[in-house]
Design a protein around this motif. Structure first.
Motif, PDB file in Angstrom:
ATOM      1  N   THR A 188       0.829  -1.203   0.000  1.00 45.63           N
ATOM      2  CA  THR A 188       0.000   0.000   0.000  1.00 45.63           C
ATOM      3  C   THR A 188       0.862   1.252   0.000  1.00 45.63           C
ATOM      4  O   THR A 188       0.591   2.221  -0.727  1.00 45.63           O
ATOM      5  CB  THR A 188      -0.932   0.001   1.231  1.00 45.63           C
ATOM      6  OG1 THR A 188      -1.712  -1.190   1.229  1.00 45.63           O
ATOM      7  CG2 THR A 188      -1.855   1.214   1.206  1.00 45.63           C
ATOM      8  N   GLU A 189       1.904   1.233   0.813  1.00 48.94           N
ATOM      9  CA  GLU A 189       2.787   2.400   0.912  1.00 48.94           C
ATOM     10  C   GLU A 189       3.571   2.620  -0.380  1.00 48.94           C
ATOM     11  O   GLU A 189       3.726   3.759  -0.839  1.00 48.94           O
ATOM     12  CB  GLU A 189       3.731   2.210   2.104  1.00 48.94           C
ATOM     13  CG  GLU A 189       3.000   2.243   3.436  1.00 48.94           C
ATOM     14  CD  GLU A 189       3.673   1.449   4.537  1.00 48.94           C
ATOM     15  OE1 GLU A 189       3.090   1.373   5.632  1.00 48.94           O
ATOM     16  OE2 GLU A 189       4.771   0.895   4.315  1.00 48.94           O
ATOM     17  N   SER A 191       2.618   1.760  -3.375  1.00 49.03           N
ATOM     18  CA  SER A 191       1.657   2.284  -4.346  1.00 49.03           C
ATOM     19  C   SER A 191       1.416   3.771  -4.126  1.00 49.03           C
ATOM     20  O   SER A 191       1.385   4.563  -5.073  1.00 49.03           O
ATOM     21  CB  SER A 191       0.331   1.523  -4.251  1.00 49.03           C
ATOM     22  OG  SER A 191       0.471   0.188  -4.664  1.00 49.03           O
ATOM     23  N   LYS A 197      -0.066   0.789  -9.029  1.00 51.25           N
ATOM     24  CA  LYS A 197      -0.873  -0.184  -8.308  1.00 51.25           C
ATOM     25  C   LYS A 197      -0.151  -1.530  -8.298  1.00 51.25           C
ATOM     26  O   LYS A 197       0.193  -2.076  -9.351  1.00 51.25           O
ATOM     27  CB  LYS A 197      -2.254  -0.336  -8.952  1.00 51.25           C
ATOM     28  CG  LYS A 197      -3.189  -1.236  -8.161  1.00 51.25           C
ATOM     29  CD  LYS A 197      -4.577  -1.269  -8.781  1.00 51.25           C
ATOM     30  CE  LYS A 197      -5.513  -2.156  -7.963  1.00 51.25           C
ATOM     31  NZ  LYS A 197      -6.875  -2.200  -8.536  1.00 51.25           N
TER      32      LYS A 197
END
Length: 208
Positions: A188-189, A191, A197
């Motif tokens: 997540t970080e 991205s 993505k």
């Protein structure tokens, strides 16, 4: 410089863990069937882990003058974590992370920075001491003012910087981390920092 000594700078929280059967739907009320409190914060967890491993370290964080701060200080004493550079603030309470933990093992975390986000220039006492350390371990879960100042100072002949890149701070461009020895984001970080993505190994490598 002591090449073996580590400076850990980062967040210190009390974790409030709410155990739930599943994540609630929009607008839904859901009964929490267990509530626990524990020592947490990315910086705090790292300082405790390294201390247990026998590392020579100092830990700099900021707490509020409240019951949660006292709980954390007591925990550090039991763990043998140095409290010499632990700061106490008057204006904000101790940081708190609210963790919703599902039966499946998935979790969602809401973080109240509190004193973690309340550093002033005079609080950033580590700047004049960076040359004493071989390694700097840091996360992004505290004051942006302090993070920027420490990142800048660490590039100027300071210790090797090992940075946990969480949580994502949009205010920090990738260039701010140039010169880091290790920059460690999760999917997540990564991205959030790159705009890529991440869905598989190829996209992860592209983000890297």
């Amino acid at each position: 410089m002591n090449r073996e000594k580590i400076l850990v700078v980062g967040s210190s929280n009390t974790d409030v863990i709410l155990r739930i059967p599943r994540y609630p739907l929009q607008g839904e009320s859901l009964v929490v069937y267990k509530r626990e409190q524990a020592l947490g914060g990315k910086g705090s967890n790292r300082a405790v882990a390294l201390t247990r491993l026998g590392a020579d370290l100092d830990f700099c964080c900021k707490l509020g003058k409240d019951a949660s701060g006292e709980f954390i200080l007591d925990a550090y004493e039991k763990e043998g974590v140095s409290r010499e550079m632990v700061l106490l603030g008057d204006t904000e309470g101790t940081g708190t992370a609210y963790i919703m933990l599902e039966d499946s093992g998935s979790n969602t975390i809401l973080s109240y920075l509190g004193a973690n986000g309340d550093y002033t220039q005079k609080d950033i006492v580590v700047l004049s001491k960076l040359s004493h350390y071989g390694y700097l371990c840091m996360d992004l879960e505290f004051s942006l003012e302090a993070i920027r100042a420490i990142l800048k100072a660490s590039k100027e002949g300071g210790p090797k910087a090992v940075i946990d890149a969480g949580p994502v701070r949009k205010e920090l461009p990738l260039e701010a981390f140039s010169g880091a020895y290790v920059l460690s984001p999760n999917e997540t970080e990564a991205s959030g920092m790159t705009g890529i993505k991440i869905t598989d190994r190829d996209s992860a490598e592209k983000a890297c």
